[in-house]
Design a protein around this motif. Structure first.
Motif, mmCIF file in Angstrom:
data_model
loop_
_atom_site.group_PDB
_atom_site.id
_atom_site.type_symbol
_atom_site.label_atom_id
_atom_site.label_comp_id
_atom_site.label_asym_id
_atom_site.label_seq_id
_atom_site.Cartn_x
_atom_site.Cartn_y
_atom_site.Cartn_z
ATOM 1 N N ASN A 1 0.815 -1.226 0.000
ATOM 2 C CA ASN A 1 0.000 0.000 0.000
ATOM 3 C C ASN A 1 0.839 1.262 0.000
ATOM 4 O O ASN A 1 0.487 2.258 0.643
ATOM 5 N N LEU A 2 1.972 1.207 -0.689
ATOM 6 C CA LEU A 2 2.837 2.386 -0.774
ATOM 7 C C LEU A 2 2.655 3.045 -2.141
ATOM 8 O O LEU A 2 2.370 2.369 -3.135
ATOM 9 N N GLU A 3 2.866 4.342 -2.160
ATOM 10 C CA GLU A 3 2.756 5.076 -3.412
ATOM 11 C C GLU A 3 3.854 4.590 -4.375
ATOM 12 O O GLU A 3 4.983 4.330 -3.946
ATOM 13 N N LEU A 4 3.528 4.497 -5.660
ATOM 14 C CA LEU A 4 4.518 4.022 -6.624
ATOM 15 C C LEU A 4 5.619 5.067 -6.800
ATOM 16 O O LEU A 4 5.342 6.264 -6.767
ATOM 17 N N PRO A 5 6.866 4.605 -6.983
ATOM 18 C CA PRO A 5 7.953 5.569 -7.179
ATOM 19 C C PRO A 5 7.767 6.359 -8.480
ATOM 20 O O PRO A 5 7.158 5.856 -9.426
#
Ligand code: AMP
Length: 187
Positions: free
Chosen positions: A104-108
């Motif tokens: 659930n992390l923002e994409l780089p």
């Protein structure tokens, strides 16, 4: 948390810029090339890895994905990672995105250092004297460019379609390019 990928042809300044940016934002600098050069010190991997590196070819996805997974898992929850030289194939890019999505992390986002082949080759050749790299010679650099165009450059479209790409002119001085990248990150 900031996660970003520094992208560009051989000699564009990815390693140098990644180092500066990692310091500025306190990120983990994850260089896949460096990871491979370190792994090649292990006698059981030396021959295989150096075979690809000295030919200017990419190592198989399976090998680099296996090697890079550990530092990714280790640093992904920290302050952020700057990826240098990874991903280089569509398969690697998709897998990396999946890793971020699964947590659930923002994409780089991607910083693309633009530099023409002629200037980039000149830079690699001047670095060759001090780099001690088995792949910093004219013949292998030519091959690395070919591989870049065939396998890595197409990734730009993948990122453009997703609106994740920032273009940076790689021609100015190191300091100026760093300034431009810092500006882009702060936006
Ligand atoms: P670099 O230090 O990024 O210029 O990488 C040096 C060499 O390591 C490349 O020419 C490839 O042979 C290999 N390499 C680095 N990163 C990757 C990657 N993501 N996938 C496959 N091979 C890689």
């Amino acid at each position: 948390m900031i996660n970003l990928i520094i992208f560009g042809p051989p000699g564009a300044g990815k390693g140098t810029q990644a180092e500066m940016i990692a310091k500025e934002f306190n990120l983990f600098h994850l260089s896949s090339g460096e990871l491979l050069r370190q792994a090649a010190k292990d006698p059981s991997l030396e021959k295989e890895i150096n075979g690809y590196l000295s030919a200017g070819q990419l190592v198989p996805d399976k090998l680099i994905i296996k090697l890079i997974d550990e530092p990714i898992q280790k640093y992904i929850e920290n302050n952020g990672i700057i990826f240098d030289g990874y991903p280089r194939t569509l398969n690697q890019a998709r897998l990396l995105d999946e890793t971020f999505l699964s947590k659930n992390l923002e994409l780089p986002f991607i910083i693309n250092l633009e530099l023409e082949e002629e200037e980039a080759t000149k830079r690699v050749m001047s670095r060759a004297k001090n780099s001690n790299r088995i792949d910093d010679n004219l013949e292998v650099v030519t091959e690395r460019f070919k591989v870049y165009h065939q396998e890595t450059q197409p990734l730009l479209n993948y990122y453009i379609e997703q609106n994740r790409l920032v273009q940076i002119d790689g021609r100015p001085s190191i300091e100026e390019v760093t300034k431009q990248i810092i500006g882009a990150i702060k936006k």
